[in-house]
Scaffold this motif. Structure first.
Motif, mmCIF file in Angstrom:
data_model
loop_
_atom_site.group_PDB
_atom_site.id
_atom_site.type_symbol
_atom_site.label_atom_id
_atom_site.label_comp_id
_atom_site.label_asym_id
_atom_site.label_seq_id
_atom_site.Cartn_x
_atom_site.Cartn_y
_atom_site.Cartn_z
ATOM 1 N N VAL A 129 0.871 -1.178 0.000
ATOM 2 C CA VAL A 129 0.000 0.000 0.000
ATOM 3 C C VAL A 129 0.907 1.226 0.000
ATOM 4 O O VAL A 129 1.877 1.294 0.757
ATOM 5 C CB VAL A 129 -0.933 0.019 1.230
ATOM 6 C CG1 VAL A 129 -1.816 1.252 1.227
ATOM 7 C CG2 VAL A 129 -1.782 -1.245 1.264
ATOM 8 N N TYR A 130 0.582 2.182 -0.864
ATOM 9 C CA TYR A 130 1.368 3.406 -0.984
ATOM 10 C C TYR A 130 0.480 4.607 -0.697
ATOM 11 O O TYR A 130 -0.602 4.737 -1.256
ATOM 12 C CB TYR A 130 1.951 3.547 -2.395
ATOM 13 C CG TYR A 130 2.957 2.480 -2.742
ATOM 14 C CD1 TYR A 130 4.307 2.690 -2.551
ATOM 15 C CD2 TYR A 130 2.546 1.253 -3.250
ATOM 16 C CE1 TYR A 130 5.242 1.716 -2.865
ATOM 17 C CE2 TYR A 130 3.464 0.266 -3.561
ATOM 18 C CZ TYR A 130 4.806 0.503 -3.365
ATOM 19 O OH TYR A 130 5.718 -0.469 -3.678
ATOM 20 N N TRP A 131 0.940 5.498 0.170
ATOM 21 C CA TRP A 131 0.282 6.784 0.426
ATOM 22 C C TRP A 131 1.035 7.787 -0.439
ATOM 23 O O TRP A 131 2.158 8.156 -0.137
ATOM 24 C CB TRP A 131 0.398 7.143 1.889
ATOM 25 C CG TRP A 131 -0.341 8.376 2.301
ATOM 26 C CD1 TRP A 131 -0.182 9.630 1.805
ATOM 27 C CD2 TRP A 131 -1.342 8.475 3.304
ATOM 28 N NE1 TRP A 131 -1.016 10.499 2.433
ATOM 29 C CE2 TRP A 131 -1.744 9.822 3.366
ATOM 30 C CE3 TRP A 131 -1.932 7.568 4.162
ATOM 31 C CZ2 TRP A 131 -2.706 10.275 4.244
ATOM 32 C CZ3 TRP A 131 -2.883 8.021 5.041
ATOM 33 C CH2 TRP A 131 -3.283 9.359 5.081
ATOM 34 N N GLY A 132 0.421 8.167 -1.536
ATOM 35 C CA GLY A 132 1.159 8.952 -2.529
ATOM 36 C C GLY A 132 2.179 8.031 -3.173
ATOM 37 O O GLY A 132 1.841 7.048 -3.812
ATOM 38 N N MET A 133 3.439 8.323 -2.960
ATOM 39 C CA MET A 133 4.523 7.480 -3.491
ATOM 40 C C MET A 133 5.265 6.742 -2.380
ATOM 41 O O MET A 133 6.240 6.055 -2.640
ATOM 42 C CB MET A 133 5.512 8.345 -4.281
ATOM 43 C CG MET A 133 4.926 8.965 -5.537
ATOM 44 S SD MET A 133 4.456 7.752 -6.764
ATOM 45 C CE MET A 133 6.042 7.160 -7.301
ATOM 46 N N THR A 134 4.807 6.889 -1.129
ATOM 47 C CA THR A 134 5.500 6.313 0.019
ATOM 48 C C THR A 134 4.853 5.002 0.445
ATOM 49 O O THR A 134 3.648 4.975 0.728
ATOM 50 C CB THR A 134 5.444 7.299 1.209
ATOM 51 O OG1 THR A 134 5.904 8.571 0.778
ATOM 52 C CG2 THR A 134 6.274 6.808 2.366
ATOM 53 N N PRO A 135 5.637 3.901 0.510
ATOM 54 C CA PRO A 135 5.068 2.647 1.022
ATOM 55 C C PRO A 135 4.678 2.807 2.494
ATOM 56 O O PRO A 135 5.345 3.514 3.248
ATOM 57 C CB PRO A 135 6.204 1.628 0.867
ATOM 58 C CG PRO A 135 7.309 2.318 0.175
ATOM 59 C CD PRO A 135 7.025 3.769 0.116
ATOM 60 N N ILE A 136 3.591 2.147 2.869
ATOM 61 C CA ILE A 136 3.057 2.319 4.223
ATOM 62 C C ILE A 136 2.495 0.988 4.710
ATOM 63 O O ILE A 136 1.940 0.219 3.936
ATOM 64 C CB ILE A 136 1.988 3.447 4.212
ATOM 65 C CG1 ILE A 136 1.616 3.868 5.613
ATOM 66 C CG2 ILE A 136 0.779 3.050 3.425
ATOM 67 C CD1 ILE A 136 0.799 5.149 5.646
ATOM 68 N N ASP A 137 2.665 0.715 6.020
ATOM 69 C CA ASP A 137 2.086 -0.512 6.573
ATOM 70 C C ASP A 137 0.695 -0.203 7.140
ATOM 71 O O ASP A 137 0.261 0.945 7.194
ATOM 72 C CB ASP A 137 3.001 -1.122 7.637
ATOM 73 C CG ASP A 137 3.158 -0.259 8.878
ATOM 74 O OD1 ASP A 137 2.608 0.856 8.913
ATOM 75 O OD2 ASP A 137 3.849 -0.712 9.816
ATOM 76 N N SER A 138 0.001 -1.238 7.572
ATOM 77 C CA SER A 138 -1.401 -1.105 7.975
ATOM 78 C C SER A 138 -1.579 -0.202 9.194
ATOM 79 O O SER A 138 -2.478 0.642 9.226
ATOM 80 C CB SER A 138 -1.977 -2.492 8.257
ATOM 81 O OG SER A 138 -3.334 -2.400 8.554
ATOM 82 N N GLN A 139 -0.736 -0.354 10.215
ATOM 83 C CA GLN A 139 -0.881 0.460 11.425
ATOM 84 C C GLN A 139 -0.569 1.921 11.143
ATOM 85 O O GLN A 139 -1.273 2.821 11.610
ATOM 86 C CB GLN A 139 0.037 -0.076 12.548
ATOM 87 C CG GLN A 139 -0.164 0.633 13.863
ATOM 88 C CD GLN A 139 -1.594 0.522 14.387
ATOM 89 O OE1 GLN A 139 -2.190 -0.551 14.394
ATOM 90 N NE2 GLN A 139 -2.161 1.638 14.831
ATOM 91 N N THR A 140 0.463 2.189 10.360
ATOM 92 C CA THR A 140 0.799 3.565 10.003
ATOM 93 C C THR A 140 -0.315 4.176 9.158
ATOM 94 O O THR A 140 -0.639 5.361 9.314
ATOM 95 C CB THR A 140 2.143 3.619 9.250
ATOM 96 O OG1 THR A 140 3.129 2.909 10.013
ATOM 97 C CG2 THR A 140 2.602 5.040 9.032
ATOM 98 N N LEU A 141 -0.914 3.382 8.260
ATOM 99 C CA LEU A 141 -2.038 3.856 7.456
ATOM 100 C C LEU A 141 -3.192 4.276 8.358
ATOM 101 O O LEU A 141 -3.783 5.350 8.168
ATOM 102 C CB LEU A 141 -2.486 2.767 6.483
ATOM 103 C CG LEU A 141 -3.734 3.062 5.655
ATOM 104 C CD1 LEU A 141 -3.513 4.271 4.752
ATOM 105 C CD2 LEU A 141 -4.112 1.840 4.839
ATOM 106 N N LEU A 142 -3.499 3.468 9.357
ATOM 107 C CA LEU A 142 -4.578 3.789 10.286
ATOM 108 C C LEU A 142 -4.264 5.075 11.052
ATOM 109 O O LEU A 142 -5.106 5.977 11.146
ATOM 110 C CB LEU A 142 -4.807 2.622 11.250
ATOM 111 C CG LEU A 142 -5.901 2.813 12.296
ATOM 112 C CD1 LEU A 142 -7.261 2.996 11.638
ATOM 113 C CD2 LEU A 142 -5.916 1.644 13.258
ATOM 114 N N ASP A 143 -3.040 5.184 11.581
ATOM 115 C CA ASP A 143 -2.664 6.360 12.365
ATOM 116 C C ASP A 143 -2.693 7.639 11.518
ATOM 117 O O ASP A 143 -3.219 8.664 11.952
ATOM 118 C CB ASP A 143 -1.273 6.165 12.972
ATOM 119 C CG ASP A 143 -1.233 5.011 13.974
ATOM 120 O OD1 ASP A 143 -2.312 4.619 14.481
ATOM 121 O OD2 ASP A 143 -0.128 4.494 14.239
#
Length: 162
Positions: A78-92
């Protein structure tokens, strides 16, 4: 039942060709029976399906743009913009975006559909559903009321649509 014998030149050999007319008749009768019976057997629960329409998406700075694809070994990327992100960081980060939007409008009671941020998901066509579903679940847990999918527009429009 009639039986045809060979030519009259002295050979009394029975004809061994199969008469296919009865076989064709039986097959046509079966076809008609199945054409009539199948719509009667197939039953569905009556529902009203939503009409699909392409809407041009509004790019607002507060919207969250996520890209999802399947990784090696059945993992999800999963990428937020161009940055890869894990599930917990996505939630936060998603909760933080909503908290900032609420603070910007002066409280949750002032939050409207126009001021509420949206999550726009772009998923690769070969992405496993567990990756898409997990991201949707995470965004809903964060409090996003609108989670949309970015899809390929019809040919000739040149517009990215939800």
């Amino acid at each position: 039942m009639a039986m045809s014998v060979g030519k009259e030149d002295g050979d009394d050999v029975p004809m061994s060709d199969i008469n296919t007319t009865p076989l064709v008749d039986v097959m046509l009768v079966l076809l008609i029976i199945f054409l009539i019976a199948v719509p009667v057997v197939v039953e569905t629960v009556p529902i009203s399906l939503p009409a699909t329409a392409y809407e041009a998406r509004e790019t607002k700075p507060e919207n969250v743009e996520l890209t999802i694809r399947g990784g090696p070994g059945g993992t999800c990327e999963v990428y937020w913009g161009m940055t890869p992100i894990d599930s917990q960081t996505l939630l936060d980060r998603s909760v933080k975006v909503l908290e900032d939007a609420i603070a910007k409008v002066g409280g949750a009671e002032n939050l409207t559909d126009e001021t509420m941020p949206e999550a726009h998901l772009r998923g690769d066509v070969n992405t496993p559903y567990k990756c898409i579903g997990g991201t949707i679940f995470t965004m809903q847990r964060a409090g996003f009321a609108r989670v949309g999918f970015v899809s390929e527009p019809p040919p000739g429009t040149g517009v990215t649509r939800l």
